[in-house]
Design an enzyme around this catalytic site. Structure first.
Site, PDB file in Angstrom:
ATOM      1  N   ARG A   1      -0.003   4.817   3.020  1.00 42.88           N
ATOM      2  CA  ARG A   1       0.038   4.558   4.460  1.00 42.88           C
ATOM      3  C   ARG A   1       0.360   5.752   5.338  1.00 42.88           C
ATOM      4  O   ARG A   1       0.398   5.627   6.558  1.00 42.88           O
ATOM      5  CB  ARG A   1       1.048   3.434   4.726  1.00 42.88           C
ATOM      6  CG  ARG A   1       0.520   2.086   4.337  1.00 42.88           C
ATOM      7  CD  ARG A   1       1.551   1.002   4.572  1.00 42.88           C
ATOM      8  NE  ARG A   1       2.452   0.817   3.442  1.00 42.88           N
ATOM      9  CZ  ARG A   1       3.586   0.134   3.490  1.00 42.88           C
ATOM     10  NH1 ARG A   1       3.985  -0.382   4.641  1.00 42.88           N
ATOM     11  NH2 ARG A   1       4.330  -0.028   2.413  1.00 42.88           N
TER      12      ARG A   1
ATOM     13  N   TRP B   1      -9.046   5.607   0.307  1.00 45.99           N
ATOM     14  CA  TRP B   1      -9.628   6.202  -0.896  1.00 45.99           C
ATOM     15  C   TRP B   1      -8.830   5.722  -2.098  1.00 45.99           C
ATOM     16  O   TRP B   1      -7.749   5.168  -1.963  1.00 45.99           O
ATOM     17  CB  TRP B   1      -9.658   7.721  -0.810  1.00 45.99           C
ATOM     18  CG  TRP B   1      -8.361   8.357  -0.433  1.00 45.99           C
ATOM     19  CD1 TRP B   1      -7.253   8.500  -1.217  1.00 45.99           C
ATOM     20  CD2 TRP B   1      -8.037   8.929   0.843  1.00 45.99           C
ATOM     21  NE1 TRP B   1      -6.258   9.131  -0.507  1.00 45.99           N
ATOM     22  CE2 TRP B   1      -6.709   9.405   0.755  1.00 45.99           C
ATOM     23  CE3 TRP B   1      -8.734   9.097   2.051  1.00 45.99           C
ATOM     24  CZ2 TRP B   1      -6.058  10.030   1.826  1.00 45.99           C
ATOM     25  CZ3 TRP B   1      -8.088   9.717   3.108  1.00 45.99           C
ATOM     26  CH2 TRP B   1      -6.767  10.185   2.995  1.00 45.99           C
TER      27      TRP B   1
ATOM     28  N   GLU C   1      -5.388   3.272 -10.118  1.00 44.70           N
ATOM     29  CA  GLU C   1      -6.009   1.962  -9.867  1.00 44.70           C
ATOM     30  C   GLU C   1      -7.160   1.733 -10.835  1.00 44.70           C
ATOM     31  O   GLU C   1      -7.385   0.632 -11.315  1.00 44.70           O
ATOM     32  CB  GLU C   1      -6.549   1.887  -8.435  1.00 44.70           C
ATOM     33  CG  GLU C   1      -5.489   1.998  -7.357  1.00 44.70           C
ATOM     34  CD  GLU C   1      -6.109   1.814  -5.986  1.00 44.70           C
ATOM     35  OE1 GLU C   1      -6.443   2.836  -5.347  1.00 44.70           O
ATOM     36  OE2 GLU C   1      -6.282   0.651  -5.563  1.00 44.70           O
TER      37      GLU C   1
ATOM     38  N   CYS D   1       0.829  -1.215   0.000  1.00 45.38           N
ATOM     39  CA  CYS D   1       0.000   0.000   0.000  1.00 45.38           C
ATOM     40  C   CYS D   1       0.859   1.258   0.000  1.00 45.38           C
ATOM     41  O   CYS D   1       1.699   1.459   0.879  1.00 45.38           O
ATOM     42  CB  CYS D   1      -0.931   0.004   1.214  1.00 45.38           C
ATOM     43  SG  CYS D   1      -1.895   1.519   1.362  1.00 45.38           S
TER      44      CYS D   1
HETATM   45  N1  ARG Z   1      -6.954  -1.750  -6.582  1.00 54.62           N
HETATM   46  C1  ARG Z   1      -8.244  -2.046  -6.041  1.00 54.62           C
HETATM   47  C2  ARG Z   1      -9.324  -1.510  -6.964  1.00 54.62           C
HETATM   48  O1  ARG Z   1      -9.018  -0.929  -7.962  1.00 54.62           O
HETATM   49  C3  ARG Z   1      -8.429  -1.462  -4.652  1.00 54.62           C
HETATM   50  C4  ARG Z   1      -7.377  -1.821  -3.630  1.00 54.62           C
HETATM   51  C5  ARG Z   1      -7.345  -0.873  -2.451  1.00 54.62           C
HETATM   52  N2  ARG Z   1      -7.101   0.483  -2.883  1.00 54.62           N
HETATM   53  C6  ARG Z   1      -7.084   1.570  -2.096  1.00 54.62           C
HETATM   54  N3  ARG Z   1      -6.883   2.738  -2.633  1.00 54.62           N
HETATM   55  N4  ARG Z   1      -7.274   1.476  -0.791  1.00 54.62           N
HETATM   56  O2  ARG Z   1     -10.496  -1.637  -6.725  1.00 54.62           O
END
Ligand code: ARG
Length: 369
Positions: free
Chosen positions: A70, A244, A249, A67
């Site tokens: 953090r 968030w 992602e 992560c």
């Molecule tokens: N990578 C995942 C997604 O696209 C989420 C993982 C957690 N991500 C976060 N920003 N806490 O759905």
């Protein structure tokens, strides 16, 4: 102490030492150890105090080597719902609290990092389980020629839901799946998420008119729900948590990967790029525009979202801050470096210690594809 109990006792001691070292106001370590030892002898397990649970959950986040976000680990809010999940009949109550979790975490767009902790596993009791790997997932419907409508990542979960009797409506590319939950020892059951628990952001490009024709969207809260929270030898198998989103992602993975929504060819087409040759860098250019669209849309909707440049800087700040406290930050380079423009972010240009620490979030085997 016999086998199984020793397996809990050793990590319990390690955790309680850590807790009392970092929380000097927490009282006597020796007294607490004696108490836990007696409880273990008696019942084969022990119960964390509310403070231990909250600390353990925050440190599990701090120890998540994959992560990048953090820096804010201390701000994680912890909902203590350990009274739910002991019985097979608790699935409905868990599902209801998962919806409540989403409402609190969503907070009208100002996303709050949050974890909801349900009953732990105990000797002879497996604990409750959320089969959905995130609280919010889009269905992936496989048709006869193997094409998928929706998110191909979730075809397994979708098949499971359909097998349990879920009846979707129109089968759009963005149908929110029902939650699949089972109480301790019970069978998996379906629970549709109430609409008001799921905030979604319609995606549009700042200059290109995408929204009308494309109908793209993504949900505001990434809430991972299939990882066990492990604290001091106790495993909480149902403990959904969220932070968030970081834009990449969604823009560089969920919507771009060829085994996900695979949108780069379409984006490139709309930009008039030459997709006939790799050397036009059409994928790279489409990636940039897709990611601009994601950031632009979340900003416009007033929903918290990080970008990979800011988050990379914050992560190095986190490492420095932890270092001042005498703590080494573990990290997994291949997960920390963003999936686009890696070397344009400072996290690329160094190595990390990859030691795994506890408390931790661990995956005890997926139940669906
Ligand atoms: N990578 C995942 C997604 O696209 C989420 C993982 C957690 N991500 C976060 N920003 N806490 O759905």
């Amino acid at each position: 102490m016999r086998g199984e109990r020793a397996e809990v006792w050793r990590p319990a001691v390690e955790f309680l030492r850590l807790y009392h070292r970092e929380q000097p106001d927490a009282g006597s370590l020796e007294d607490r150890l004696a108490e836990v030892r007696a409880e273990l002898d008696d019942t084969g397990t022990y119960r964390h105090t509310g403070e231990e649970l909250a600390f353990g959950a925050r440190v599990a986040w701090r120890n998540s080597n994959r992560c990048i976000g953090r820096l804010y680990w201390r701000s994680l809010q912890v909902r203590d719902l350990r009274h739910l999940g002991d019985g097979a009949g608790d699935a409905a109550a868990i599902a209801k609290e998962c919806a409540a979790h989403l409402r609190i975490a969503t907070n009208g767009g100002r996303i709050r990092p949050l974890i909801s902790v349900f009953a732990p596993a105990a000797p002879g009791r497996p604990g409750p389980r959320i089969h959905s790997d995130q609280l919010i997932r889009y269905a992936g419907y496989r048709d006869r020629d193997g094409r998928v409508t929706g998110d191909p990542l979730n075809t397994g979960l979708t098949d499971l839901a359909l097998g349990l009797g879920w009846r979707p409506g129109e089968r759009t590319p963005f149908d929110v799946l029902p939650l699949i939950v089972r109480g301790a020892g019970g069978a998996p059951r379906l629970f549709p998420l109430p609409q008001d628990a799921v905030l979604e952001v319609p995606l549009d490009h700042p200059e290109q008119p995408w929204s009308e024709q494309w109908g793209l969207r993504w949900h505001a809260v990434p809430a991972v729900s299939d990882m066990c929270l492990e604290i001091g030898g106790i495993c909480y198998p149902a403990a959904p948590f969220n932070g968030w989103y970081m834009g990449t992602e969604i823009g560089a993975r969920n919507l771009a990967d060829t085994d996900r929504y695979d949108l780069l060819p379409r984006v490139a087409g709309s930009l008039g790029l030459d997709t006939g040759t790799d050397r036009s860098l059409w994928k790279d250019r489409a990636l940039v525009e897709l990611n601009r669209a994601v950031l632009h849309s979340f900003d416009r909707a007033g929903v918290t979202m990080a970008d990979h440049h800011t988050e990379s800087r914050r992560f190095l700040q986190h490492i420095a801050r932890e270092g001042q406290k005498g703590r080494q930050v573990g990290a997994d380079w291949s997960w920390i470096v963003p999936p686009m423009s890696g070397a344009a972010t400072p996290v690329f240009h160094r190595t990390y210690d990859a030691t795994e620490r506890t408390p931790a979030f661990v995956r005890h085997g997926r139940t669906t594809g």
